[in-house]
Design an enzyme around this catalytic site. Sequence first.
Site, mmCIF file in Angstrom:
data_model
loop_
_atom_site.group_PDB
_atom_site.id
_atom_site.type_symbol
_atom_site.label_atom_id
_atom_site.label_comp_id
_atom_site.label_asym_id
_atom_site.label_seq_id
_atom_site.Cartn_x
_atom_site.Cartn_y
_atom_site.Cartn_z
ATOM 1 C CE LYS A 11 -16.467 48.439 9.155
ATOM 2 N NZ LYS A 11 -17.496 48.967 10.091
ATOM 3 C CE1 TYR A 51 -15.490 53.934 10.735
ATOM 4 C CE2 TYR A 51 -13.552 52.626 11.240
ATOM 5 C CZ TYR A 51 -14.772 52.770 10.607
ATOM 6 O OH TYR A 51 -15.280 51.744 9.839
ATOM 7 C CG ASN A 114 -20.649 46.940 10.624
ATOM 8 O OD1 ASN A 114 -19.449 47.026 10.375
ATOM 9 N ND2 ASN A 114 -21.423 47.998 10.770
ATOM 10 C CG HIS A 117 -16.012 52.171 5.866
ATOM 11 N ND1 HIS A 117 -16.627 53.050 6.721
ATOM 12 C CD2 HIS A 117 -15.535 52.910 4.823
ATOM 13 C CE1 HIS A 117 -16.525 54.277 6.221
ATOM 14 N NE2 HIS A 117 -15.860 54.222 5.076
ATOM 15 C CD GLU A 128 -14.642 57.295 4.079
ATOM 16 O OE1 GLU A 128 -15.279 57.643 5.081
ATOM 17 O OE2 GLU A 128 -15.019 56.354 3.338
HETATM 18 P P1 GDP Z 1 -21.793 52.913 8.735
HETATM 19 O O1 GDP Z 1 -21.649 54.144 7.853
HETATM 20 O O2 GDP Z 1 -23.006 52.084 8.370
HETATM 21 O O3 GDP Z 1 -20.530 52.084 8.802
HETATM 22 O O4 GDP Z 1 -22.119 53.415 10.228
HETATM 23 P P2 GDP Z 1 -21.546 54.644 11.112
HETATM 24 O O5 GDP Z 1 -20.760 55.615 10.283
HETATM 25 O O6 GDP Z 1 -22.687 55.160 11.914
HETATM 26 O O7 GDP Z 1 -20.566 53.912 12.146
HETATM 27 C C1 GDP Z 1 -19.256 53.554 11.787
HETATM 28 C C2 GDP Z 1 -18.960 52.183 12.354
HETATM 29 O O8 GDP Z 1 -18.955 52.275 13.790
HETATM 30 C C3 GDP Z 1 -20.005 51.097 12.063
HETATM 31 O O9 GDP Z 1 -19.865 50.513 10.789
HETATM 32 C C4 GDP Z 1 -19.746 50.127 13.180
HETATM 33 O O10 GDP Z 1 -18.573 49.325 12.918
HETATM 34 C C5 GDP Z 1 -19.453 51.059 14.352
HETATM 35 N N1 GDP Z 1 -20.675 51.380 15.119
HETATM 36 C C6 GDP Z 1 -21.732 52.153 14.735
HETATM 37 N N2 GDP Z 1 -22.666 52.241 15.696
HETATM 38 C C7 GDP Z 1 -22.177 51.499 16.746
HETATM 39 C C8 GDP Z 1 -22.667 51.211 18.054
HETATM 40 O O11 GDP Z 1 -23.757 51.653 18.462
HETATM 41 N N3 GDP Z 1 -21.864 50.421 18.848
HETATM 42 C C9 GDP Z 1 -20.663 49.926 18.431
HETATM 43 N N4 GDP Z 1 -19.953 49.169 19.282
HETATM 44 N N5 GDP Z 1 -20.166 50.208 17.213
HETATM 45 C C10 GDP Z 1 -20.911 50.960 16.368
#
Ligand code: GDP
Length: 140
Positions: A11, A51, A114, A117, A128
């Site tokens: 990222k 997303y 973070n 992905h 994807e």
């Molecule tokens: P992943 O599969 O671990 O990447 O997590 P998710 O699919 O739940 O979320 C997708 C991405 O959205 C995450 O990797 C973060 O970049 C972002 N994200 C997830 N939860 C949060 C949150 O509570 N706040 C914010 N600002 N971003 C989030």
Amino acid sequence: MAVERTLSIIKPDATRRNLTGRIITKFEEAGLRIVASRRTRLSTAQAELFYGVHRERPFFRSLVDFMTSGPVVVQVLEGENAIAKNREVMGATNPANAAPGTIRKEFAESIEANSVHGSDAPETAANEIRFFFSGLDIVG
Ligand code: GDP
């Protein structure tokens, strides 16, 4: 165990801090092979589509802004159990909860920025990978 392919994105927070090589080393040390790789910058439309599952979440707009804020490196990783193995190497979404030695524990700035992905299941991995690469781009 089956050989799988999964989609990884390094990222913008990580490309900005010049961490691409150190992150790729983590994948390779875990036995994952990079079988396709491209550095690119996502458009707003691409990030919204990628997303789309999070469209109703409160952080959706912020996430799209972040993912379009700089270059990303999209990659196909291949290996035994690659989908779960990549998730293991990445660590928990929130770096505060990520295990020691994981990419997110070592490099992530926040729950949003973070660093990586990774696809979460075989069907999403296939979709994807198709989102970013044609079959001809993937050389195992
Ligand atoms: P992943 O599969 O671990 O990447 O997590 P998710 O699919 O739940 O979320 C997708 C991405 O959205 C995450 O990797 C973060 O970049 C972002 N994200 C997830 N939860 C949060 C949150 O509570 N706040 C914010 N600002 N971003 C989030």
